[in-house]
Motif scaffolding. Structure first.
Motif, short mmCIF file in Angstrom:
data_model
loop_
_atom_site.label_atom_id
_atom_site.label_comp_id
_atom_site.label_asym_id
_atom_site.label_seq_id
_atom_site.Cartn_x
_atom_site.Cartn_y
_atom_site.Cartn_z
N UNK A 36 0.77 -1.24 0.00
CA UNK A 36 0.00 0.00 0.00
C UNK A 36 0.80 1.29 0.00
N UNK A 37 2.12 1.23 -0.02
CA UNK A 37 2.94 2.44 -0.03
C UNK A 37 4.26 2.15 -0.73
N UNK A 38 4.96 3.20 -1.09
CA UNK A 38 6.26 3.04 -1.73
C UNK A 38 7.33 3.75 -0.90
N UNK A 39 8.39 3.06 -0.63
CA UNK A 39 9.55 3.66 0.02
C UNK A 39 10.75 3.39 -0.89
N UNK A 40 11.93 3.79 -0.45
CA UNK A 40 13.11 3.61 -1.30
C UNK A 40 13.40 2.14 -1.57
N UNK A 41 13.15 1.28 -0.58
CA UNK A 41 13.38 -0.15 -0.78
C UNK A 41 12.42 -0.72 -1.83
N UNK A 42 11.17 -0.29 -1.78
CA UNK A 42 10.17 -0.73 -2.75
C UNK A 42 10.55 -0.28 -4.15
N UNK A 43 10.93 0.99 -4.27
CA UNK A 43 11.33 1.51 -5.58
C UNK A 43 12.56 0.80 -6.11
N UNK A 44 13.49 0.46 -5.23
CA UNK A 44 14.68 -0.28 -5.63
C UNK A 44 14.30 -1.68 -6.12
N UNK A 45 13.39 -2.32 -5.43
CA UNK A 45 12.92 -3.64 -5.83
C UNK A 45 12.28 -3.58 -7.22
N UNK A 46 11.47 -2.58 -7.45
CA UNK A 46 10.81 -2.43 -8.76
C UNK A 46 11.83 -2.15 -9.86
N UNK A 47 12.82 -1.32 -9.56
CA UNK A 47 13.88 -1.04 -10.53
C UNK A 47 14.65 -2.33 -10.85
#
Length: 175
Positions: A36-47
């Protein structure tokens, strides 16, 4: 932690907690529906996942290959040898089993689980998923690339392509 469509083991599946390859949009939707939210770790995972999907396909992503990229034959009695607790892939000092160790290291470099060599001819290597013979890929021996599937993302047309622990680590998913 994100789990890409975890499945229980059935006789057809490669591993206990197999993770399927999915399109990027499904990956993003699946993650946000759980987190339900995006943090730097989430964005890194998606990248990382996006970069993984863009990798060009090679034969070594599916089956064990030698340093030149040629498919290796499974050594005689390899399954029995590998099942022994002390042959966990961390030792390299076993005299007389160099072929097994080389095969095991090559096996650990695969990105996709459950593929076998169905045909190894003069100019082409054909592989198929051991759990679904309708999933079949060919690789030219000249460049060891697939003429039909260019990158990992092109494999998302199949219902079930399973990722190995190495692929999950590359993406940043801890298994």
């Amino acid at each position: 932690m994100l789990i890409l469509f975890s499945q229980k083991k059935t006789p057809n599946m490669p591993t206990e907690a197999s993770h399927k390859l999915i399109p990027m949009t499904d990956f993003v939707i699946e993650y946000y529906s759980n987190e339900g939210y995006a943090d730097l770790q989430t964005l890194s995972l998606m990248k990382n996942y996006a970069q993984f999907l863009r990798k060009p396909l090679t034969l070594g992503m599916f089956v064990p290959v030698d340093p030149q990229g040629n498919a290796l034959k499974e050594p005689k009695n390899y399954s029995a040898w590998k099942s022994l607790a002390h042959n966990d892939g961390k030792r390299s000092d076993i005299t007389g089993f160099e072929e097994n160790i080389q095969y095991q290291k090559a096996e650990q470099n695969r990105m996709f689980d459950g593929f076998i060599v169905a045909y190894n001819g003069y100019s082409v290597v054909r592989i198929e998923a051991s759990y679904d013979q309708s999933i079949e890929l060919s690789f030219n021996k000249s460049d060891l690339m697939s003429p039909a599937f260019y990158d990992v993302e092109s494999l998302t047309v199949f219902d079930a392509i399973f990722l190995t622990a190495k692929a999950l680590k590359t993406i940043g998913i801890k298994k």
